[in-house]
Scaffold this motif. Structure first.
Motif, mmCIF file in Angstrom:
data_model
loop_
_atom_site.group_PDB
_atom_site.id
_atom_site.type_symbol
_atom_site.label_atom_id
_atom_site.label_comp_id
_atom_site.label_asym_id
_atom_site.label_seq_id
_atom_site.Cartn_x
_atom_site.Cartn_y
_atom_site.Cartn_z
ATOM 1 N N MET A 1 0.856 -1.193 0.000
ATOM 2 C CA MET A 1 0.000 0.000 0.000
ATOM 3 C C MET A 1 0.893 1.244 0.000
ATOM 4 N N THR A 2 0.670 2.132 -0.950
ATOM 5 C CA THR A 2 1.512 3.309 -1.060
ATOM 6 C C THR A 2 0.898 4.470 -0.301
ATOM 7 N N SER A 3 1.735 5.485 -0.091
ATOM 8 C CA SER A 3 1.255 6.673 0.620
ATOM 9 C C SER A 3 0.272 7.467 -0.222
ATOM 10 N N ASP A 4 0.117 7.081 -1.526
ATOM 11 C CA ASP A 4 -0.871 7.746 -2.376
ATOM 12 C C ASP A 4 -2.282 7.195 -2.151
ATOM 13 N N SER A 5 -2.377 6.070 -1.477
ATOM 14 C CA SER A 5 -3.686 5.474 -1.220
ATOM 15 C C SER A 5 -4.481 6.373 -0.287
ATOM 16 N N PRO A 6 -5.798 6.435 -0.476
ATOM 17 C CA PRO A 6 -6.604 7.261 0.418
ATOM 18 C C PRO A 6 -6.624 6.688 1.829
ATOM 19 N N TRP A 7 -6.841 7.540 2.798
ATOM 20 C CA TRP A 7 -7.119 7.103 4.163
ATOM 21 C C TRP A 7 -8.596 6.752 4.252
ATOM 22 N N LEU A 8 -8.891 5.726 5.042
ATOM 23 C CA LEU A 8 -10.264 5.407 5.403
ATOM 24 C C LEU A 8 -10.420 5.726 6.880
ATOM 25 N N VAL A 9 -11.299 6.665 7.185
ATOM 26 C CA VAL A 9 -11.554 7.079 8.568
ATOM 27 C C VAL A 9 -12.946 6.593 8.951
ATOM 28 N N VAL A 10 -12.992 5.653 9.889
ATOM 29 C CA VAL A 10 -14.257 5.046 10.308
ATOM 30 C C VAL A 10 -14.599 5.534 11.715
ATOM 31 N N GLY A 11 -15.763 6.146 11.860
ATOM 32 C CA GLY A 11 -16.248 6.564 13.171
ATOM 33 C C GLY A 11 -17.189 5.509 13.724
ATOM 34 N N LEU A 12 -16.855 4.949 14.883
ATOM 35 C CA LEU A 12 -17.684 3.885 15.448
ATOM 36 C C LEU A 12 -18.901 4.450 16.184
ATOM 37 N N GLY A 13 -19.969 3.669 16.152
ATOM 38 C CA GLY A 13 -21.204 4.057 16.830
ATOM 39 C C GLY A 13 -22.322 3.122 16.419
ATOM 40 N N ASN A 14 -23.484 3.357 16.965
ATOM 41 C CA ASN A 14 -24.687 2.601 16.602
ATOM 42 C C ASN A 14 -25.568 3.460 15.715
ATOM 43 N N PRO A 15 -26.299 2.851 14.780
ATOM 44 C CA PRO A 15 -27.148 3.628 13.867
ATOM 45 C C PRO A 15 -28.462 4.044 14.526
ATOM 46 N N GLY A 16 -29.063 5.075 13.959
ATOM 47 C CA GLY A 16 -30.404 5.469 14.396
ATOM 48 C C GLY A 16 -30.407 6.619 15.387
ATOM 49 N N ALA A 17 -31.536 7.334 15.411
ATOM 50 C CA ALA A 17 -31.674 8.531 16.252
ATOM 51 C C ALA A 17 -31.570 8.206 17.736
ATOM 52 N N HIS A 18 -31.990 7.001 18.123
ATOM 53 C CA HIS A 18 -31.986 6.629 19.540
ATOM 54 C C HIS A 18 -30.581 6.678 20.138
ATOM 55 N N TYR A 19 -29.568 6.359 19.317
ATOM 56 C CA TYR A 19 -28.185 6.286 19.806
ATOM 57 C C TYR A 19 -27.348 7.511 19.444
ATOM 58 N N ALA A 20 -27.924 8.428 18.693
ATOM 59 C CA ALA A 20 -27.126 9.483 18.062
ATOM 60 C C ALA A 20 -26.323 10.326 19.042
ATOM 61 N N SER A 21 -26.874 10.591 20.222
ATOM 62 C CA SER A 21 -26.203 11.479 21.171
ATOM 63 C C SER A 21 -25.668 10.737 22.389
ATOM 64 N N THR A 22 -25.280 9.472 22.193
ATOM 65 C CA THR A 22 -24.730 8.692 23.297
ATOM 66 C C THR A 22 -23.208 8.741 23.285
#
Length: 199
Positions: A1-22
């Motif tokens: 993998m070269t330094s030209d490859s894009p970064w993938l930034v994944v933010g962890l969490g649960n889906p849906g409005a119920h969990y949005a502000s936890t």
């Protein structure tokens, strides 16, 4: 993998409005802050994620920063690894270009730490990603949420909503986390780590 490859930034969490502000969703909130910076709304991807494909930050001389894929999983925390692995396969991204942003009970509240590899600290999202990738050697941005008060169950604590009076402080923390992500993308993990950890 070269330094030209894009970064993938994944933010962890649960889906849906119920969990949005936890507290468990501060990774999601950080990716939301980054998406707002690039002025893009996440779009649904067949991997089971929502993604923003953009250039992040500004290089010396004013050119747009490197290509970054910002992503959140449509599945719950403990099954995050499948969608993340499928997205990485689709994009041809190796673990050394993956940065996972997540909440951390073992860090004081609002503390930020960058690391590569190591244990998952009981975090189900990290466990799932490690299991599906077959390696722990990916990068993490840990966002401290502190320990629950008294005898409160840690699971109840992480899934509890952030109190309204604390939201302004969390908005600042998520922007600081977004700054750290931008720093990693622009200058590399080692330089970003040094800057973040000496503040």
């Amino acid at each position: 993998m070269t330094s030209d490859s894009p970064w993938l930034v994944v933010g962890l969490g649960n889906p849906g409005a119920h969990y949005a502000s936890t507290r468990h969703n501060v990774g999601h909130l950080t990716v939301d802050a980054l998406a707002a910076r690039v002025g893009a709304a996440p779009v649904s991807h067949r991997s089971g994620t929502h993604v923003v494909d953009a250039r992040l930050g500004v290089l010396p001389g004013g050119a747009p920063g490197p290509r970054v894929i910002l992503a959140t999983s449509d599945s719950y925390m403990n099954t995050t690894g499948g969608p993340v692995a499928r997205l990485m396969s689709f994009l041809g991204i190796a673990p050394d270009r993956l940065l996972v942003v997540h909440d951390d009970l073992d860090l004081p509240v609002h503390d930020l730490r960058l690391k590569t590899g190591g244990g998952e600290g009981g975090h189900n999202g990290l466990k799932s990603i490690t299991q599906h990738l077959g390696t722990k050697d990916y990068h993490r941005l840990r966002i401290g949420i502190g320990r629950p008060p008294g005898r409160q169950d840690p699971a109840d604590f992480v899934l509890g909503r952030i109190p309204a009076k604390e939201r302004p402080d969390w908005d600042v923390t998520c922007e600081r986390a977004a700054d750290a992500v931008e720093d990693v993308v622009l200058r590399g993990l080692a330089s970003a780590q040094q800057t973040l950890h000496t503040r």
